[in-house]
Scaffold this active site. Structure first.
Site, mmCIF file in Angstrom:
data_model
loop_
_atom_site.group_PDB
_atom_site.id
_atom_site.type_symbol
_atom_site.label_atom_id
_atom_site.label_comp_id
_atom_site.label_asym_id
_atom_site.label_seq_id
_atom_site.Cartn_x
_atom_site.Cartn_y
_atom_site.Cartn_z
ATOM 1 N N ALA A 292 0.848 -1.184 0.000
ATOM 2 C CA ALA A 292 0.000 0.000 0.000
ATOM 3 C C ALA A 292 0.888 1.240 0.000
ATOM 4 O O ALA A 292 2.035 1.204 0.443
ATOM 5 C CB ALA A 292 -0.912 0.005 1.220
ATOM 6 N N GLY B 12 0.219 -5.125 0.912
ATOM 7 C CA GLY B 12 -0.957 -5.264 0.060
ATOM 8 C C GLY B 12 -0.678 -6.068 -1.200
ATOM 9 O O GLY B 12 -1.574 -6.713 -1.745
ATOM 10 N N GLU C 228 -0.978 -9.550 -0.177
ATOM 11 C CA GLU C 228 -2.406 -9.827 -0.020
ATOM 12 C C GLU C 228 -3.098 -10.019 -1.368
ATOM 13 O O GLU C 228 -3.962 -10.890 -1.511
ATOM 14 C CB GLU C 228 -3.068 -8.707 0.778
ATOM 15 C CG GLU C 228 -2.555 -8.669 2.214
ATOM 16 C CD GLU C 228 -3.299 -7.688 3.085
ATOM 17 O OE1 GLU C 228 -4.301 -8.113 3.695
ATOM 18 O OE2 GLU C 228 -2.880 -6.511 3.146
ATOM 19 N N GLU D 211 4.680 -4.077 6.879
ATOM 20 C CA GLU D 211 3.910 -3.060 7.605
ATOM 21 C C GLU D 211 3.768 -3.373 9.083
ATOM 22 O O GLU D 211 3.555 -2.478 9.902
ATOM 23 C CB GLU D 211 2.529 -2.842 6.964
ATOM 24 C CG GLU D 211 1.580 -4.023 7.015
ATOM 25 C CD GLU D 211 1.670 -4.951 5.814
ATOM 26 O OE1 GLU D 211 0.622 -5.485 5.413
ATOM 27 O OE2 GLU D 211 2.785 -5.168 5.297
#
Length: 181
Positions: free
Chosen positions: A57, A102, A105, A125
């Site tokens: 992200a 992300g 993910e 993160e």
């Protein structure tokens, strides 16, 4: 066959393909369009350039968000990952480099994950005190079991392609030239 230009352009705007609000919106729109293509039999998601699938992200954007905007960003990301996971045809992650946060993910939301020998997976993160928020914690635990998932989530440890193959995170490691399409 290659996806529409909307889908192939989704990640080209950001350094190392970071997921920000605009990219998530573009990815959602591309998936909505591709879902309408009756002859689509498979969707391949890969990163632009040889260095990164998705480096995570956009922390810079996230740092400017108030709690309400942060929650909306997390929900949007979670919705896009769920849209990938429930796509009506198989979705393959062609992981050509870093799949961080992300990006990891997103790869986990795909039905199959193919990795170049340069691929790296991690949830960095967590080192910033941020929990992965797009559903990857649950997907990883279902894929590799709770012990390994907890280790990777809690430590943020980076997993190289060969270990990812051995642990069942990816199903094949290929030459970068085969992944970077």
């Amino acid at each position: 066959r290659k996806a529409s230009s909307a889908a192939s352009d989704v990640y080209k705007r950001q350094a190392l393909n970071a997921l920000n609000s605009q990219v998530l919106s573009d990815l959602k729109a591309a998936l909505d369009e591709l879902k309408k293509e009756a002859d689509l039999r498979c969707l391949i998601i890969t990163g632009a350039g040889p260095k990164s699938f998705v480096a995570g992200a956009d922390i810079g954007e996230m740092s400017t968000m108030n709690p309400k905007k942060g929650e909306a960003f997390g929900i949007a990301g979670n919705n896009v990952m769920s849209q990938v996971a429930s796509f009506p045809c198989p979705v393959i992650a062609a992981v050509n480099g870093y799949a961080l946060g992300g990006g990891f993910e997103l790869a986990l939301a795909c039905d199959l994950r193919l990795a170049s020998e340069k691929a790296r997976f991690a949830f960095p993160e967590t080192g910033l005190g941020i929990t992965p928020g797009f559903g990857g914690t649950q997907r990883l635990a279902r894929l590799v079991g709770p012990a390994l998932a907890s280790e990777l989530i809690f430590t943020g440890r980076t997993v190289k392609a060969d270990e990812a193959l051995a642990k069942g995170v990816v199903s094949q490691v290929c030459a970068l030239s085969l992944i970077h399409i």
